[in-house]
Design a protein around this motif. Structure first.
Motif, PDB file in Angstrom:
ATOM      1  N   LEU A  69       0.959  -1.271  -0.215  1.00  0.00           N
ATOM      2  CA  LEU A  69      -0.047  -0.065  -0.196  1.00  0.00           C
ATOM      3  C   LEU A  69       0.869   1.404   0.122  1.00  0.00           C
ATOM      4  O   LEU A  69       0.415   2.244  -0.718  1.00  0.00           O
ATOM      5  CB  LEU A  69      -0.834   0.035   1.219  1.00  0.00           C
ATOM      6  N   TYR A  70       1.938   1.507   0.812  1.00  0.00           N
ATOM      7  CA  TYR A  70       2.621   2.223   0.729  1.00  0.00           C
ATOM      8  C   TYR A  70       3.607   2.783  -0.420  1.00  0.00           C
ATOM      9  O   TYR A  70       3.698   3.949  -0.846  1.00  0.00           O
ATOM     10  CB  TYR A  70       4.060   2.263   1.992  1.00  0.00           C
ATOM     11  N   THR A  71       3.563   1.552  -1.086  1.00  0.00           N
ATOM     12  CA  THR A  71       4.550   1.544  -2.454  1.00  0.00           C
ATOM     13  C   THR A  71       3.540   2.171  -3.376  1.00  0.00           C
ATOM     14  O   THR A  71       3.783   2.943  -4.330  1.00  0.00           O
ATOM     15  CB  THR A  71       5.139   0.265  -2.888  1.00  0.00           C
ATOM     16  N   VAL A  72       2.188   1.644  -3.589  1.00  0.00           N
ATOM     17  CA  VAL A  72       1.183   2.181  -4.470  1.00  0.00           C
ATOM     18  C   VAL A  72       1.129   3.566  -4.326  1.00  0.00           C
ATOM     19  O   VAL A  72       0.815   4.586  -5.411  1.00  0.00           O
ATOM     20  CB  VAL A  72       0.171   1.512  -4.451  1.00  0.00           C
ATOM     21  N   ILE A  73       0.871   4.089  -2.913  1.00  0.00           N
ATOM     22  CA  ILE A  73       0.379   5.601  -2.775  1.00  0.00           C
ATOM     23  C   ILE A  73       1.849   6.498  -3.162  1.00  0.00           C
ATOM     24  O   ILE A  73       1.748   7.393  -3.763  1.00  0.00           O
ATOM     25  CB  ILE A  73       0.341   5.640  -1.308  1.00  0.00           C
ATOM     26  N   HIS A  74       2.942   5.951  -3.094  1.00  0.00           N
ATOM     27  CA  HIS A  74       4.249   6.782  -3.349  1.00  0.00           C
ATOM     28  C   HIS A  74       4.190   6.617  -4.930  1.00  0.00           C
ATOM     29  O   HIS A  74       4.591   7.904  -5.396  1.00  0.00           O
ATOM     30  CB  HIS A  74       5.580   5.907  -2.913  1.00  0.00           C
ATOM     31  N   CYS A  75       4.092   5.714  -5.565  1.00  0.00           N
ATOM     32  CA  CYS A  75       4.026   5.566  -6.915  1.00  0.00           C
ATOM     33  C   CYS A  75       3.139   6.621  -7.681  1.00  0.00           C
ATOM     34  O   CYS A  75       3.206   7.355  -8.726  1.00  0.00           O
ATOM     35  CB  CYS A  75       3.812   4.368  -7.380  1.00  0.00           C
ATOM     36  N   MET A  76       1.871   6.725  -7.004  1.00  0.00           N
ATOM     37  CA  MET A  76       0.992   7.358  -7.576  1.00  0.00           C
ATOM     38  C   MET A  76       0.732   8.833  -7.176  1.00  0.00           C
ATOM     39  O   MET A  76       0.344   9.897  -8.035  1.00  0.00           O
ATOM     40  CB  MET A  76      -0.590   6.904  -7.301  1.00  0.00           C
ATOM     41  N   SER A  77       1.676   8.976  -6.002  1.00  0.00           N
ATOM     42  CA  SER A  77       1.819  10.593  -5.822  1.00  0.00           C
ATOM     43  C   SER A  77       3.079  11.230  -6.379  1.00  0.00           C
ATOM     44  O   SER A  77       3.173  12.461  -6.204  1.00  0.00           O
ATOM     45  CB  SER A  77       1.927  10.635  -4.083  1.00  0.00           C
ATOM     46  N   ARG A  78       3.824  10.495  -7.129  1.00  0.00           N
ATOM     47  CA  ARG A  78       4.981  10.989  -7.873  1.00  0.00           C
ATOM     48  C   ARG A  78       4.611  12.049  -9.041  1.00  0.00           C
ATOM     49  O   ARG A  78       3.258  11.469  -9.865  1.00  0.00           O
ATOM     50  CB  ARG A  78       6.185  10.139  -8.225  1.00  0.00           C
ATOM     51  N   HIS A  79       5.274  12.907  -9.379  1.00  0.00           N
ATOM     52  CA  HIS A  79       4.848  13.795 -10.680  1.00  0.00           C
ATOM     53  C   HIS A  79       4.946  12.718 -11.834  1.00  0.00           C
ATOM     54  O   HIS A  79       6.019  11.975 -11.860  1.00  0.00           O
ATOM     55  CB  HIS A  79       5.749  14.859 -10.615  1.00  0.00           C
ATOM     56  N   PRO A  80       4.158  12.825 -12.801  1.00  0.00           N
ATOM     57  CA  PRO A  80       4.284  11.867 -13.985  1.00  0.00           C
ATOM     58  C   PRO A  80       5.470  12.288 -14.696  1.00  0.00           C
ATOM     59  O   PRO A  80       5.905  11.290 -15.616  1.00  0.00           O
ATOM     60  CB  PRO A  80       2.966  12.479 -14.829  1.00  0.00           C
TER      61      PRO A  80
END
Length: 104
Positions: A20-31
């Motif tokens: 869950l932490y990894t998915v949140i980190h990945c989706m919150s990064r700038h494209p």
């Protein structure tokens, strides 16, 4: 045996938190941090679909260049050791299968 089940359950829960932490980190990064706009979605899907947090760990290795992630390695080792213990010690006794070639 109950202790081992508890350890495996806690480790599995920790791996879900890590995913869950990894998915949140990945989706919150700038494209713009990714080579392609599709990469962010691919890494997120990989982190969710691949079991035991291995997909999330691959995201850490490939995208963030973070090779040692204790939040992954400790619970993953606990789950692998628990399953290994069950496979080598308990399962042969419950099925009456002789693992003579292993020296047991």
């Amino acid at each position: 045996m109950r202790f081992l089940s508890g350890v495996a359950a806690i480790c599995t829960f920790a791996l879900y938190i890590y995913r869950l932490y990894t998915v949140i980190h990945c989706m919150s990064r700038h494209p713009d941090d990714f080579p392609s706009h599709v990469d962010r979605v691919v890494w997120s899907v990989l982190a969710v679909i691949v079991p035991l947090g291995i997909g999330a760990y691959l995201y850490d290795l490939g995208s963030r260049k973070n090779p040692i992630q204790l939040m992954f390695l400790v619970p993953f080792t606990g789950v692998v050791l628990s399953v290994g213990y069950v496979m080598l010690k308990i399962w042969p006794r419950s099925t009456n299968f002789q693992f003579d070639f292993l020296g047991m």
